[in-house]
Design a protein around this motif. Structure first.
Motif, short mmCIF file in Angstrom:
data_model
loop_
_atom_site.label_atom_id
_atom_site.label_comp_id
_atom_site.label_asym_id
_atom_site.label_seq_id
_atom_site.Cartn_x
_atom_site.Cartn_y
_atom_site.Cartn_z
N TRP A 1 -13.32 -35.31 48.18
CA TRP A 1 -12.19 -34.90 49.31
C TRP A 1 -11.72 -33.58 49.55
O TRP A 1 -11.38 -32.37 50.90
CB TRP A 1 -10.88 -34.58 48.60
CG TRP A 1 -10.63 -36.87 48.54
CD1 TRP A 1 -10.94 -36.91 47.16
CD2 TRP A 1 -11.15 -37.99 49.23
NE1 TRP A 1 -11.52 -38.28 46.89
CE2 TRP A 1 -10.92 -38.82 48.32
CE3 TRP A 1 -10.76 -37.20 50.15
CZ2 TRP A 1 -11.31 -39.94 49.28
CZ3 TRP A 1 -10.85 -39.16 51.12
CH2 TRP A 1 -11.40 -39.87 50.15
N TYR A 2 -12.43 -32.31 49.07
CA TYR A 2 -12.70 -31.14 49.94
C TYR A 2 -14.01 -30.29 49.70
O TYR A 2 -15.18 -30.17 48.80
CB TYR A 2 -11.71 -30.19 48.69
CG TYR A 2 -11.00 -30.23 47.87
CD1 TYR A 2 -9.90 -30.39 48.69
CD2 TYR A 2 -10.60 -31.58 46.55
CE1 TYR A 2 -8.17 -31.24 47.86
CE2 TYR A 2 -9.43 -32.35 46.84
CZ TYR A 2 -8.23 -31.52 46.96
OH TYR A 2 -7.01 -32.23 47.38
N LYS B 1 -11.23 -26.43 52.36
CA LYS B 1 -10.71 -26.24 53.02
C LYS B 1 -10.77 -27.88 52.35
O LYS B 1 -11.42 -28.44 52.51
CB LYS B 1 -11.44 -27.01 55.09
CG LYS B 1 -11.52 -25.45 55.00
CD LYS B 1 -12.30 -25.98 56.84
CE LYS B 1 -11.52 -24.55 57.10
NZ LYS B 1 -10.72 -23.66 57.05
N GLU B 2 -9.48 -29.57 53.67
CA GLU B 2 -9.59 -30.76 52.97
C GLU B 2 -10.07 -31.76 53.94
O GLU B 2 -10.75 -30.48 55.17
CB GLU B 2 -8.60 -31.58 53.11
CG GLU B 2 -8.23 -32.57 52.83
CD GLU B 2 -6.62 -33.16 52.71
OE1 GLU B 2 -6.55 -33.83 51.91
OE2 GLU B 2 -6.20 -32.20 53.59
N VAL B 3 -11.28 -32.78 53.74
CA VAL B 3 -13.00 -33.04 53.94
C VAL B 3 -11.43 -34.51 54.52
O VAL B 3 -11.23 -34.76 53.78
CB VAL B 3 -13.58 -32.95 53.05
CG1 VAL B 3 -14.67 -34.19 54.42
CG2 VAL B 3 -14.65 -31.85 53.19
N LEU B 4 -11.52 -34.70 55.92
CA LEU B 4 -11.51 -36.06 55.84
C LEU B 4 -12.20 -36.94 56.35
O LEU B 4 -13.25 -36.52 56.59
CB LEU B 4 -10.56 -35.62 57.78
CG LEU B 4 -9.89 -34.39 57.86
CD1 LEU B 4 -8.84 -33.89 58.78
CD2 LEU B 4 -8.37 -34.52 56.90
N HIS B 5 -11.97 -37.77 55.81
CA HIS B 5 -12.92 -39.08 55.85
C HIS B 5 -12.57 -40.33 56.50
O HIS B 5 -11.27 -40.72 56.70
CB HIS B 5 -12.79 -39.46 54.08
CG HIS B 5 -13.77 -38.88 53.09
ND1 HIS B 5 -14.92 -38.67 53.17
CD2 HIS B 5 -13.20 -37.75 52.70
CE1 HIS B 5 -15.45 -37.87 52.07
NE2 HIS B 5 -14.25 -37.00 52.09
N ASP B 6 -13.22 -41.62 57.17
CA ASP B 6 -12.69 -42.48 57.80
C ASP B 6 -12.46 -43.52 57.52
O ASP B 6 -13.15 -43.64 56.13
CB ASP B 6 -14.07 -42.70 59.20
CG ASP B 6 -14.27 -42.04 60.04
OD1 ASP B 6 -13.43 -41.20 60.17
OD2 ASP B 6 -15.26 -41.14 60.58
#
Length: 72
Positions: free
Chosen positions: A45-46, A67-72
């Motif tokens: 997630w990061y 940074k935050e990782v955006l997942h679909d």
């Protein structure tokens, strides 16, 4: 709702661009910021990058960019 230490670190990085362990100790009042950053580094997630910087006395320390990782 309780704000997690990881969320505090992420918010600090979003506001200031980066964080050091010392900043987390002093400004966020955390006892184990290295553990939280390690958990974030190992999480999908990061995204965590770091660079080594040096104090005026020549002592090395890490600056973390998270940074935050955006997942679909």
């Amino acid at each position: 709702m309780k704000v997690t230490q990881q969320a505090k670190i992420l918010a600090y990085c979003n506001s200031n661009g980066s964080i050091t362990i010392r900043e987390a100790f002093e400004k966020l009042k955390m006892n184990s910021p290295s553990k939280r950053i390690s958990e974030m580094r190992n999480s999908p997630w990061y995204h965590v990058d770091s660079v080594t910087e040096y104090s005026h006395e020549g002592v090395p320390y890490k600056r973390y960019f998270i940074k935050e990782v955006l997942h679909d």
